[in-house]
Design an enzyme around this catalytic site. Structure first.
Site, mmCIF file in Angstrom:
data_model
loop_
_atom_site.group_PDB
_atom_site.id
_atom_site.type_symbol
_atom_site.label_atom_id
_atom_site.label_comp_id
_atom_site.label_asym_id
_atom_site.label_seq_id
_atom_site.Cartn_x
_atom_site.Cartn_y
_atom_site.Cartn_z
ATOM 1 N N TRP B 69 36.656 150.545 23.651
ATOM 2 C CA TRP B 69 36.021 151.439 24.612
ATOM 3 C C TRP B 69 34.589 151.725 24.198
ATOM 4 C CZ3 TRP B 69 38.537 157.027 24.274
ATOM 5 C CH2 TRP B 69 38.811 157.340 22.942
ATOM 6 N N HIS B 77 20.093 158.562 38.460
ATOM 7 C CA HIS B 77 19.409 157.675 39.396
ATOM 8 C C HIS B 77 19.176 156.294 38.783
ATOM 9 C CE1 HIS B 77 18.751 161.065 42.199
ATOM 10 N NE2 HIS B 77 18.832 161.742 41.065
ATOM 11 N N HIS B 81 22.498 153.556 43.182
ATOM 12 C CA HIS B 81 22.791 154.978 43.078
ATOM 13 C C HIS B 81 22.622 155.721 44.387
ATOM 14 C CE1 HIS B 81 18.408 154.903 42.335
ATOM 15 N NE2 HIS B 81 18.392 156.133 42.812
ATOM 16 N N ASP B 83 21.444 159.305 46.323
ATOM 17 C CA ASP B 83 20.545 160.462 46.230
ATOM 18 C C ASP B 83 21.107 161.596 47.083
ATOM 19 O OD1 ASP B 83 18.757 159.200 44.598
ATOM 20 O OD2 ASP B 83 17.096 159.155 46.040
ATOM 21 N N HIS B 87 18.133 166.442 45.280
ATOM 22 C CA HIS B 87 17.206 165.607 44.503
ATOM 23 C C HIS B 87 15.750 165.921 44.857
ATOM 24 C CE1 HIS B 87 15.479 162.269 42.417
ATOM 25 N NE2 HIS B 87 15.323 161.490 43.453
ATOM 26 N N HIS B 215 12.238 160.325 51.057
ATOM 27 C CA HIS B 215 12.879 161.384 50.272
ATOM 28 C C HIS B 215 12.693 162.738 50.955
ATOM 29 C CE1 HIS B 215 12.810 158.347 47.035
ATOM 30 N NE2 HIS B 215 13.779 159.052 46.487
#
Lengths: 417, 269
Positions: B69, B77, B81, B83, B87, B215
């Protein structure tokens, strides 16, 4: 005349790599003073505070007046080779494997006479200098060299046991992108290195000096990111067996103190690169280098750490960075102990503020990448263990030696210097 | 008794059966989390997005004889990914704006894929404008409310320095114009907007008004972003369903995630 060494032929794959053995290690505490001086390439002997008599060999009380006040001081290294011989066999494996071995007696101008190792170019009854250098056990040993520079003098086989010359050796510079990357690559390329591997992290991110570096002879970019264990292991799998000198110049630096740093993001990266990066490299490359400490002309010989002199005492403007350097400094001591059994030297190069974007608002003098690189080459050729580059670093280590607490007060009360 | 009762759960049962017999295929829209995968680069005096890293804890050895492991670390991010609205400053005061609070049904929805690959091949700074969206709608119909809109640029096929495409004046990569993203958010009421590039905004997005319009507009209106998507060229313009479920990180602003698309067979050939 010393016969200049030639580039070594490719290894015969049927021959076992010679297992490194090191010269005798036992020393008294007093005798370790020679090793301390040798780490910085100094010829020092004990001088009596009472009667000024210069002592050799090192001892706990003056041989003239029995005072215990003996100070290590730099003394004149001039002398005359009054007797010499060649040892052709020995009960000690290290010397047995390296025979014949020249030894002699030198009468120093400053008083004592000493039995020492002798360079092949020294003439019987001739004038010599004594140098004090670390042997493969990491102890100071005394070596007589001719008074005047001779051709290919550095290639004398006995002297080469005490130095880490880059000549015909294969170098790994761990961070080509860092401010010192190009200068180091140039310096090694110009110092007859067989090949310089330059580690490139994040090739997906462009950097201005890439083309200049690729134009250099004998320099090869290889993928390496010291913050990525997998990357370090993969590169070691590829070239680990042919790295004779590893120069860890990877560095993450940001201004900021403990409270004033504001968060842990940069501090974590400083620890990740400056401290854990060293460990990742050591865990991958250390074992194979340690196993190649006696592998002929291009044996593994040195591990170089480029560190901040603020490893010794915190510079509050770069508080977290200083702490990461201190951690790396401490790790380097452990690494030294672990590599010493293979006869591989750890050379630490401490610099103060360097000429780069992170130290831009700081006043001069600052250490240029070129100056740092030439100090590395010179240190390897001289076989040093600790180097302080630049006036600020030299001054700081003198003050630290005189009194660490005093230095701390100066550094932390006056905003550092 | 079968796991799913066909009489009682017709829709789900037919989906399961369509997936089993290949009428619906599953496409992975995710890049592998790889230490050397590019992340967004900010001026160095700012904190940076952490790269993906992995340290082995054990590998069937003295550190753990029967198991292997790793510990891994990265930014919210990093890699492919999600958002969340929190954010961006424009979405900081909205309700349910972090990955742990977003209602789970918001993660799964139909997708419209606008193919900008030809334009992006010719112009690194290609813009998704209202005109481009209008042309797409002329072919495929009006973008329905509450769907994912994915901008296909084939940027995911780039590697190395060509991915960020950084020059002295910053990165150059395609993205929506301010008017383009406003149209999608304000007039089409999309669920979220996904791209193949490292950010929902164009590489030069900071020079728009407002800066970083994707954004700003998306998150200010409680919409989501998906970045570093892969395999968008395998999706039909309409008809697929995207499943994008971020990790449930307390007050998380985003998360690496596995993005999947369910695609009807007729479209994948």
């Amino acid at each position: 005349m010393t016969t200049p060494i030639s580039p070594p032929p490719r290894k015969d794959p049927q021959k076992r790599t010679r297992v490194p053995v090191v010269p005798p290690d036992a020393r008294s505490r007093a005798a370790l003073g020679l090793s301390v001086a040798a780490a910085r390439g100094r010829f020092m002997l004990q001088v009596c505070k009472e009667c000024s008599a210069i002592q050799y060999p090192p001892r706990d009380a003056c041989s003239s007046c029995l005072s215990v006040g003996l100070d290590w001081q730099v003394v004149s290294s001039r002398g005359r080779l009054v007797a010499e011989t060649v040892v052709r066999t020995s009960t000690h494996v290290y010397f047995r494997e390296r025979a014949p071995w020249r030894v002699g007696t030198v009468q120093l101008d400053c008083g004592p006479s000493m039995i020492c190792h002798v360079h092949g170019d020294c003439v019987p009854q001739g004038n010599v200098h004594i140098i004090n250098r670390l042997d493969k056990s990491g102890h100071g040993v005394l070596f007589a060299v001719p008074e005047k520079e001779m051709p290919a003098m550095e290639d004398d086989p006995q002297l080469r046991e005490l130095t880490c010359s880059p000549k015909f050796r294969r170098i790994l510079i761990t961070d080509a992108r860092s401010e010192s990357g190009l200068a180091l690559a140039k310096a090694f390329s110009g110092a007859d290195a067989a090949i310089v591997f330059a580690g490139e992290a994040e090739s997906w991110r462009h950097w201005p000096e890439r083309e200049n570096l690729q134009r250099l002879d004998n320099v090869e970019l290889v993928p390496l990111d010291v913050s990525d264990t997998q990357s370090v292991e993969e590169l070691c799998g590829e070239i680990g067996g042919k790295v004779d000198i590893l120069v860890n110049n990877a560095r993450f630096v940001r201004p900021g103190g403990v409270i004033d740093g504001g968060d842990l993001i940069f501090a974590q990266q400083e620890i990740e690169v400056n401290c854990l990066g060293l460990m990742r490299l050591a865990q991958a490359f250390g074992p194979v280098m340690r196993g190649r400490g006696a592998d002929g002309v291009n044996s593994a010989t040195a591990w170089v750490n480029i560190l901040s002199v603020y490893a010794y005492c915190n510079l509050p403007q770069f508080g977290a960075y200083s702490a990461s350097s201190a951690a790396a400094h401490s790790l380097s001591q452990c690494l030294r102990s672990e590599l010493r059994v293979g006869g591989v030297r750890v050379m630490n190069v401490y610099a103060s503020a360097t000429e780069d974007e992170w130290h831009q608002p700081l006043p001069p003098p600052k250490v240029s990448a070129t100056k740092l690189a030439s100090a590395v080459i010179e240190g390897l050729r001289e076989g040093l263990e600790d180097i302080y580059v630049g006036d600020v670093a030299k001054d700081l280590i003198d003050r630290w030696t005189a009194g660490p607490k005093l230095l701390e007060l100066e550094m932390t009360r006056q905003g550092g210097s | 008794m079968t796991a799913i009762n066909c009489q009682d759960q017709t829709a789900l049962a037919s989906l399961v059966s369509a997936m089993a017999n290949g009428e619906v295929t599953t496409v992975d829209l995710t890049h592998t989390l790889d230490p050397d995968f590019p992340v967004i680069i900010l001026p160095p005096e700012f904190g940076q997005c952490a790269r993906f890293r992995m340290e082995e804890i054990s590998a069937y050895d003295h550190r753990g004889p029967a198991w292997k492991w790793h510990n891994f670390s990265c930014c919210e991010h990093t890699g492919t990914h999600f958002d969340a609205p929190i954010h961006w400053i424009s979405g900081r005061d909205l309700s349910n704006n972090s990955v742990d609070e977003i209602p789970v049904e918001r993660f799964i929805g139909p997708a419209c894929i606008i193919d900008c690959s030809e334009g992006a091949a010719q112009d690194d700074d290609f813009e998704l404008t209202p005109e481009v969206i209008g042309a797409w709608e002329a072919d495929h119909g009006r973008i329905p409310p509450n769907c994912w809109v994915l901008m296909r640029t084939d940027w995911s096929k780039r590697s190395g320095a060509a991915y960020l495409n950084m020059r002295d004046d910053g990165p150059h990569s395609p993205g929506p114009s301010p008017a383009g993203i406003r149209l999608l958010v304000e007039q089409r009421d999309i669920r979220g907007f996904g791209v193949e590039t490292v950010g929902t905004d164009a590489g030069q997005g900071q020079h728009y008004t407002p800066p970083f319009p994707a954004h700003y507009t998306l998150h200010g209106n409680n919409k989501y972003g998906l970045q570093c998507l892969n395999n968008l060229d395998l999706l039909p313009p309409v008809g697929s369903v995207v499943i994008a479920t971020p990790l449930k990180i307390k007050k998380g602003t985003g998360s690496p995630l596995r993005v999947l698309a369910l695609v009807p067979r007729t479209h994948t050939g």
